[in-house]
Design a protein around this motif. Structure first.
Motif, short mmCIF file in Angstrom:
data_model
loop_
_atom_site.label_atom_id
_atom_site.label_comp_id
_atom_site.label_asym_id
_atom_site.label_seq_id
_atom_site.Cartn_x
_atom_site.Cartn_y
_atom_site.Cartn_z
N THR A 33 -27.89 59.28 15.80
CA THR A 33 -27.30 58.09 15.18
C THR A 33 -27.31 58.19 13.66
N SER A 37 -23.81 58.39 11.33
CA SER A 37 -23.46 57.20 10.56
C SER A 37 -23.54 57.43 9.06
N LEU A 261 -24.09 52.53 16.43
CA LEU A 261 -22.89 53.37 16.45
C LEU A 261 -21.62 52.53 16.57
N THR A 264 -20.96 51.25 13.19
CA THR A 264 -20.51 52.34 12.33
C THR A 264 -19.03 52.62 12.50
N ARG A 270 -16.60 56.45 10.14
CA ARG A 270 -18.05 56.34 10.06
C ARG A 270 -18.55 56.05 8.66
#
Length: 276
Positions: A33, A37, A261, A264, A270
């Motif tokens: 993650t 991100s 996520l 994001t 992202r």
């Protein structure tokens, strides 16, 4: 320097009571993650959570301080290298350019570049504490059993266990050799010039390498004498079954990382862009 450098610290805490499998799964979810991100909001929340988790683990900061500061030095060099080789990376990502300082040649300090490298730094800082906690709260033997339970070959799992146990051994040998060489008059203190100190460091590294090779050979012979690897499967003395608390943590971490996520990528990229 702490005697527990990157070694398992046997104390009682909620993190210690989790199985190695649980901690490995959560660490992988957390790392993936953080790597995916570039959303500042997500990264800052993860950074705050990492400090809270560190507090819950009851690990004393001085036990990991040396490694933490050592990583920070490399992080500083990494930031300098990113700016040196790609000073306008932030501009290309965020699509705007707000110049702050004209440095020299093609190098211009921009708000976008600072924001990009801030996010990059926070990404590392969210992973570093969790990684150190993982190493400090996981018994190597129990971790090897957990890896094997997840489907990893016990040969590989046992190799990882040996590597985790070997780190504090190297540190102990380094300290002992360093003290012995200093007793012989080799100065490694800040009073000596840096070039001289680096040269004197060779008097420590060579014996350390030879000692490490000798230990590796001893372990190899011991494993061969015990017919290690002759069977396809083996049992582990320190194996622990998953408990209710482990399942709760795994499900909770999966849901939390899923939310991060989703936040994001909710804007189609992202990267969180405050410049538009």
């Amino acid at each position: 320097m702490s005697a527990n450098l990157l070694a398992y610290i046997d104390i009682d805490s909620p993190i210690h009571r989790l199985t190695g499998s649980t901690k490995l799964i959560c660490f992988l979810l957390w790392s993936v993650t953080a790597m995916l991100s570039y959303d500042t909001r997500v990264l800052v929340v993860m950074l705050l959570l990492s400090f809270i988790i560190f507090k819950i683990s009851k690990v004393d900061f001085k036990d990991i301080a040396f490694v933490f500061y050592f990583i920070l030095i490399f992080l500083l060099f990494n930031n300098l290298a990113v700016f040196f080789f790609s000073p306008l990376e932030g501009v290309s990502i965020y699509g705007t350019q707000h110049n702050l300082i004209k440095l020299f040649g093609p190098y211009v300090l921009t708000t976008e570049q600072l924001f990009y490298q801030f996010n990059m730094t926070v990404k590392y800082l969210t992973i570093i504490p969790i990684g150190l906690i993982f190493l400090a709260t996981t018994n190597p033997s129990e971790f090897a059993a957990s890896l094997n339970k997840l489907g990893v070959s016990y040969r590989i799992a046992y190799s990882v266990s040996i590597a985790m146990r070997y780190i504090p051994d190297i540190q102990r040998d380094f300290i002992e050799i360093s003290q012995a060489q200093q007793a012989r008059g080799i100065d490694l203190s800040s009073k000596e010039k840096l070039s001289k100190r680096l040269k004197n460091m060779g008097a420590i590294l060579l014996p350390l390498i030879l000692t490490s090779l000798e230990r590796i050979e001893t372990i190899s012979y011991a494993m061969e004498l015990r017919a290690f690897g002759i069977h396809k499967k083996r049992t582990f003395y320190n194996a622990r079954p998953l408990k209710k608390s482990d399942l709760i943590v795994i499900i909770g971490m999966t849901c939390l990382m899923g939310i991060f996520l989703w936040i994001t990528f909710s804007n189609g990229t992202r990267f969180y862009n405050p410049f538009r």
